[in-house]
Enzyme design. Sequence first.
Site, PDB file in Angstrom:
ATOM      1  N   GLU A   1     -57.381-121.582  -8.717  1.00 57.90           N
ATOM      2  CA  GLU A   1     -57.438-122.655  -7.724  1.00 57.90           C
ATOM      3  C   GLU A   1     -56.165-123.502  -7.728  1.00 57.90           C
ATOM      4  O   GLU A   1     -55.710-123.953  -6.667  1.00 57.90           O
ATOM      5  CB  GLU A   1     -58.679-123.525  -7.959  1.00 57.90           C
ATOM      6  CG  GLU A   1     -59.962-122.799  -7.569  1.00 57.90           C
ATOM      7  CD  GLU A   1     -61.217-123.552  -7.951  1.00 57.90           C
ATOM      8  OE1 GLU A   1     -62.088-123.725  -7.080  1.00 57.90           O
ATOM      9  OE2 GLU A   1     -61.350-123.973  -9.121  1.00 57.90           O
TER      10      GLU A   1
ATOM     11  N   ALA B   1     -61.102-124.246 -16.106  1.00 57.00           N
ATOM     12  CA  ALA B   1     -61.630-125.428 -16.788  1.00 57.00           C
ATOM     13  C   ALA B   1     -61.830-125.141 -18.275  1.00 57.00           C
ATOM     14  O   ALA B   1     -62.105-124.011 -18.680  1.00 57.00           O
ATOM     15  CB  ALA B   1     -62.953-125.848 -16.165  1.00 57.00           C
TER      16      ALA B   1
ATOM     17  N   GLY C   1     -60.485-122.264 -12.160  1.00 59.96           N
ATOM     18  CA  GLY C   1     -59.611-123.379 -11.829  1.00 59.96           C
ATOM     19  C   GLY C   1     -58.141-123.039 -11.934  1.00 59.96           C
ATOM     20  O   GLY C   1     -57.308-123.653 -11.257  1.00 59.96           O
TER      21      GLY C   1
ATOM     22  N   GLU D   1     -66.678-118.279 -11.191  1.00 56.53           N
ATOM     23  CA  GLU D   1     -67.565-119.397 -11.513  1.00 56.53           C
ATOM     24  C   GLU D   1     -69.060-119.075 -11.390  1.00 56.53           C
ATOM     25  O   GLU D   1     -69.861-119.563 -12.182  1.00 56.53           O
ATOM     26  CB  GLU D   1     -67.228-120.608 -10.627  1.00 56.53           C
ATOM     27  CG  GLU D   1     -65.990-121.369 -11.067  1.00 56.53           C
ATOM     28  CD  GLU D   1     -64.693-120.827 -10.473  1.00 56.53           C
ATOM     29  OE1 GLU D   1     -63.668-121.519 -10.569  1.00 56.53           O
ATOM     30  OE2 GLU D   1     -64.710-119.702  -9.915  1.00 56.53           O
TER      31      GLU D   1
END
Length: 266
Positions: A120, A72, A117, A140
């Site tokens: 991910e 992110a 992310g 995270e």
Amino acid sequence: MGTDEQRYGEFVGVRRHGYVAELVLDRPKAMNAVSTEMARSIAAACDALAADPDARAVVVTSTHERAFCVGADLKERNSFTDAELVRQRPTARACYTGVLELPMPTVAAVHGFALGGGFELALACDLIVADATAVVGLPEVSVGVIPGGGGTQLLPRRVGAARAAELVFTARRVEAEEARGLGLVDVLVGAGEDRDEALALAGRIAANSPVGLRAAKRAMRLGHGLDLRAGLEVEDAAWRSVAFSGDRAEGVAAFNEKRKPQWPGE
């Protein structure tokens, strides 16, 4: 079909290699950090690919030489009010589920950093090819959040609950060789070879029946986590969806005639 690139916003492109589509993460100045705009573009590209019968396999790649994606965009996130963060959440989710729910087989080509992310996005793919420079992880909890792009669900499904717990709770980064040993990535290649290997793997996949590929993926995804009897019912439904298809008729005919099939894709 050529390799012309179609753009989705400023940061995402789709290139064609025959029946293989390459979804290109192209925000090099930010190491592909996923901003709100980039998240929208990834979701839009996935929507288009999902509806495209000529896309039989998808490879997710990066134009940045030292990163697949660093997750992110925390600089953007830092500027958000609480209300803005809540409003942005569906956009972020649509980006990750867009990749996850692509109906055809997907391969991530990972080099350099694939963190948070970014990892991910790779986990949302069916297979991950990584080169020797790859560094993966879900850090995270070290910044006060949790993996929210599917990581808490996809990582345990890939490597088991305890191994996923260790990786998520420690927030540690894992280098390529260990990542291969732990099952965090599936294929390990030399530095700089991840994209070529992922495209080649996708090409081998795309040579098969597109109807069969999509049905097999659907059966594996829907059946995962069910008890065996229920899973076999999911498989039977998927079999019935292909048993009378044009692809099956062509596949059997081509086998008997000792020639390469020309899949109708229906």
